[in-house]
Scaffold this active site. Structure first.
Site, PDB file in Angstrom:
ATOM      1  N   ASP A  62       0.974  -0.935   0.091  1.00 57.53           N
ATOM      2  CA  ASP A  62      -0.141   0.147   0.002  1.00 57.53           C
ATOM      3  C   ASP A  62       0.846   1.060  -0.003  1.00 57.53           C
ATOM      4  OD1 ASP A  62      -1.451   2.349   0.403  1.00 57.53           O
ATOM      5  OD2 ASP A  62      -2.759   1.213   1.918  1.00 57.53           O
ATOM      6  N   ASN A  89       4.273   4.121 -10.056  1.00 59.02           N
ATOM      7  CA  ASN A  89       3.095   4.355 -11.105  1.00 59.02           C
ATOM      8  C   ASN A  89       1.806   4.092 -10.315  1.00 59.02           C
ATOM      9  OD1 ASN A  89       1.580   3.162 -13.621  1.00 59.02           O
ATOM     10  ND2 ASN A  89       1.242   1.435 -11.900  1.00 59.02           N
ATOM     11  N   TYR A 155      -7.534  15.112  -8.135  1.00 62.86           N
ATOM     12  CA  TYR A 155      -6.705  14.337  -9.060  1.00 62.86           C
ATOM     13  C   TYR A 155      -5.530  15.271  -9.876  1.00 62.86           C
ATOM     14  CZ  TYR A 155      -5.173  10.999 -12.691  1.00 62.86           C
ATOM     15  OH  TYR A 155      -4.373   9.905 -13.410  1.00 62.86           O
ATOM     16  N   THR A 190      -7.346   1.527 -19.457  1.00 62.69           N
ATOM     17  CA  THR A 190      -7.065   0.931 -18.369  1.00 62.69           C
ATOM     18  C   THR A 190      -8.283   0.719 -17.461  1.00 62.69           C
ATOM     19  OG1 THR A 190      -5.993   2.181 -16.976  1.00 62.69           O
ATOM     20  CG2 THR A 190      -4.606   1.135 -18.339  1.00 62.69           C
ATOM     21  N   THR A 193      -9.891   4.206 -16.309  1.00 60.99           N
ATOM     22  CA  THR A 193     -10.762   4.860 -17.236  1.00 60.99           C
ATOM     23  C   THR A 193     -11.909   4.072 -17.989  1.00 60.99           C
ATOM     24  OG1 THR A 193      -9.345   4.325 -19.173  1.00 60.99           O
ATOM     25  CG2 THR A 193      -8.776   6.542 -18.080  1.00 60.99           C
TER      26      THR A 193
HETATM   27  P1  NAD Z   1      -5.128   1.118 -13.088  1.00 64.35           P
HETATM   28  O1  NAD Z   1      -6.329   1.482 -12.034  1.00 64.35           O
HETATM   29  O2  NAD Z   1      -5.396   0.030 -14.044  1.00 64.35           O
HETATM   30  O3  NAD Z   1      -3.946   0.579 -12.318  1.00 64.35           O
HETATM   31  C1  NAD Z   1      -3.577   1.478 -10.905  1.00 64.35           C
HETATM   32  C2  NAD Z   1      -2.985   0.631 -10.086  1.00 64.35           C
HETATM   33  O4  NAD Z   1      -2.561   1.156  -8.886  1.00 64.35           O
HETATM   34  C3  NAD Z   1      -3.995  -0.687  -9.873  1.00 64.35           C
HETATM   35  O5  NAD Z   1      -3.400  -1.896  -9.765  1.00 64.35           O
HETATM   36  C4  NAD Z   1      -4.299  -0.275  -8.309  1.00 64.35           C
HETATM   37  O6  NAD Z   1      -4.727  -1.507  -7.484  1.00 64.35           O
HETATM   38  C5  NAD Z   1      -3.119   0.288  -7.625  1.00 64.35           C
HETATM   39  N1  NAD Z   1      -3.254   1.127  -6.608  1.00 64.35           N
HETATM   40  C6  NAD Z   1      -4.246   1.966  -6.211  1.00 64.35           C
HETATM   41  N2  NAD Z   1      -4.106   2.236  -5.010  1.00 64.35           N
HETATM   42  C7  NAD Z   1      -2.935   1.633  -4.559  1.00 64.35           C
HETATM   43  C8  NAD Z   1      -2.202   1.868  -3.344  1.00 64.35           C
HETATM   44  N3  NAD Z   1      -2.684   2.592  -2.234  1.00 64.35           N
HETATM   45  N4  NAD Z   1      -1.097   1.100  -3.094  1.00 64.35           N
HETATM   46  C9  NAD Z   1      -0.704   0.348  -4.158  1.00 64.35           C
HETATM   47  N5  NAD Z   1      -1.203   0.195  -5.135  1.00 64.35           N
HETATM   48  C10 NAD Z   1      -2.287   0.857  -5.340  1.00 64.35           C
HETATM   49  O7  NAD Z   1      -5.064   2.410 -13.757  1.00 64.35           O
HETATM   50  P2  NAD Z   1      -3.521   2.871 -14.703  1.00 64.35           P
HETATM   51  O8  NAD Z   1      -4.035   3.481 -15.837  1.00 64.35           O
HETATM   52  O9  NAD Z   1      -2.653   1.659 -14.989  1.00 64.35           O
HETATM   53  O10 NAD Z   1      -2.753   3.901 -13.870  1.00 64.35           O
HETATM   54  C11 NAD Z   1      -1.378   3.701 -13.608  1.00 64.35           C
HETATM   55  C12 NAD Z   1      -0.911   5.219 -13.408  1.00 64.35           C
HETATM   56  O11 NAD Z   1      -1.241   6.047 -14.628  1.00 64.35           O
HETATM   57  C13 NAD Z   1      -1.599   5.815 -12.099  1.00 64.35           C
HETATM   58  O12 NAD Z   1      -0.871   6.574 -11.450  1.00 64.35           O
HETATM   59  C14 NAD Z   1      -2.597   7.057 -13.062  1.00 64.35           C
HETATM   60  O13 NAD Z   1      -3.157   7.992 -12.196  1.00 64.35           O
HETATM   61  C15 NAD Z   1      -1.792   7.398 -14.149  1.00 64.35           C
HETATM   62  N6  NAD Z   1      -2.457   7.749 -15.482  1.00 64.35           N
HETATM   63  C16 NAD Z   1      -3.561   7.045 -16.067  1.00 64.35           C
HETATM   64  C17 NAD Z   1      -4.154   7.440 -16.933  1.00 64.35           C
HETATM   65  C18 NAD Z   1      -5.093   6.637 -17.764  1.00 64.35           C
HETATM   66  O14 NAD Z   1      -5.943   7.365 -18.685  1.00 64.35           O
HETATM   67  N7  NAD Z   1      -5.523   5.437 -17.377  1.00 64.35           N
HETATM   68  C19 NAD Z   1      -3.775   8.685 -17.497  1.00 64.35           C
HETATM   69  C20 NAD Z   1      -2.703   9.367 -17.022  1.00 64.35           C
HETATM   70  C21 NAD Z   1      -2.072   8.832 -15.746  1.00 64.35           C
END
Ligand code: NAD
Length: 250
Positions: A62, A89, A155, A190, A193
């Protein structure tokens, strides 16, 4: 292989971009410790990587817990001997906005997205020093660069915090060979979104707003992260890699 001999820690690696990075890094020769709060998903990704001949260890992490970070770093050192790379990430989004945006959600967004990056960075510095340097890659977002109307303002604020925290870390540790850069994805397909791309109308709106006309695949972000993690980017620190299909170019 582009990460031969490197040991990497990746947060939020049980799915989405983090899982794509864990797999890609292992294919490129890195030994990978990746953590998440989704243990079942994380263990599946771990098995997939190891069955494909890579080396990876899943840990429960976490990112809001300093102790959990310490344990993740200890796991990397015990298993693989050192830490060269950290990818911060893990992240959460929240799709309430305007008058519906709550203080509780603000706190949670800042905790996971901003404090989580601070804690991860704090946890790896001593080991990177021992290794003679390292590369930290922080996943921000275009939400850390531009204002948006349909997402919780927390955010935007948390991702803006990641952007500037990256520069602070970069200059703090540059003399010790520890680099730190941020990545700014646009819309990525992912779970985060899913409420957007599963809804045909919302999906069309996002695609219309994106010059390349589509969401990114997680691997298209992971490729940029791999570059920043590797020695190929050895003269880059404190910089921002935008991978957004042209959204912020408009
Ligand atoms: P996702 O939701 O598929 O993955 C995020 C991961 O982070 C998940 O596995 C989740 O369980 C984990 N997580 C959440 N809270 C947590 C915690 N307290 N401790 C440990 N792990 C935790 O989304 P994603 O798109 O793979 O996101 C990855 C990163 O990219 C994030 O930082 C997100 O903000 C960023 N991001 C995503 C997008 C998008 O469009 N998907 C765009 C810009 C930035």
């Amino acid at each position: 292989m582009r990460l031969e001999g490197k040991v990497a820690i990746i947060s939020g690696g049980a799915r989405g971009q983090g899982a794509a990075e864990a797999k890609m890094f292992a294919r490129e020769g890195a030994k990978v410790v990746f953590g998440d709060i989704l243990d079942d998903d994380g263990k599946k990704v771990e098995a997939e990587i190891n069955e494909a001949g890579g080396e990876a260890t899943y840990v429960t992490l976490d990112v809001t817990s300093e102790d959990a970070w310490q344990q993740a770093v200890e796991a990397a050192v015990e298993r693989y001997g050192k830490v060269d790379i950290l990818v911060n990430n893990a992240g959460i989004a929240n799709w309430t906005f305007g008058d519906d945006a709550s203080v509780e959600d603000w706190d949670r967004l800042m905790d996971v997205n901003a404090k989580g990056v601070f804690l991860g960075t704090k946890a790896v510095i001593a080991e990177m020093r021992k290794a003679g340097g390292g590369s930290i890659v922080n996943i921000s977002s275009i939400s850390g660069m531009i204002g948006q109307t349909t997402i919780h303002p927390g955010y935007n604020a948390s991702k803006g915090a990641v952007r500037i925290l990256t520069k602070s870390t970069a200059i703090q540790y540059a003399k010790e060979g520890i680099r730190c850069n941020s990545v700014h994805p646009g819309p990525v397909m992912t779970e985060m979104t899913a409420h957007g791309w599963r809804d045909p109308e919302r999906r069309q709106l996002t695609e219309q707003r994106t010059p390349l006309g589509r969401y990114a695949d997680a691997d298209e972000i992971a490729s940029g992260v791999l570059f920043l993690a590797s020695d190929e980017s050895s003269y880059m620190t404190g910089s921002e890699l935008v991978i957004d299909g042209g959204v912020t170019a408009q």
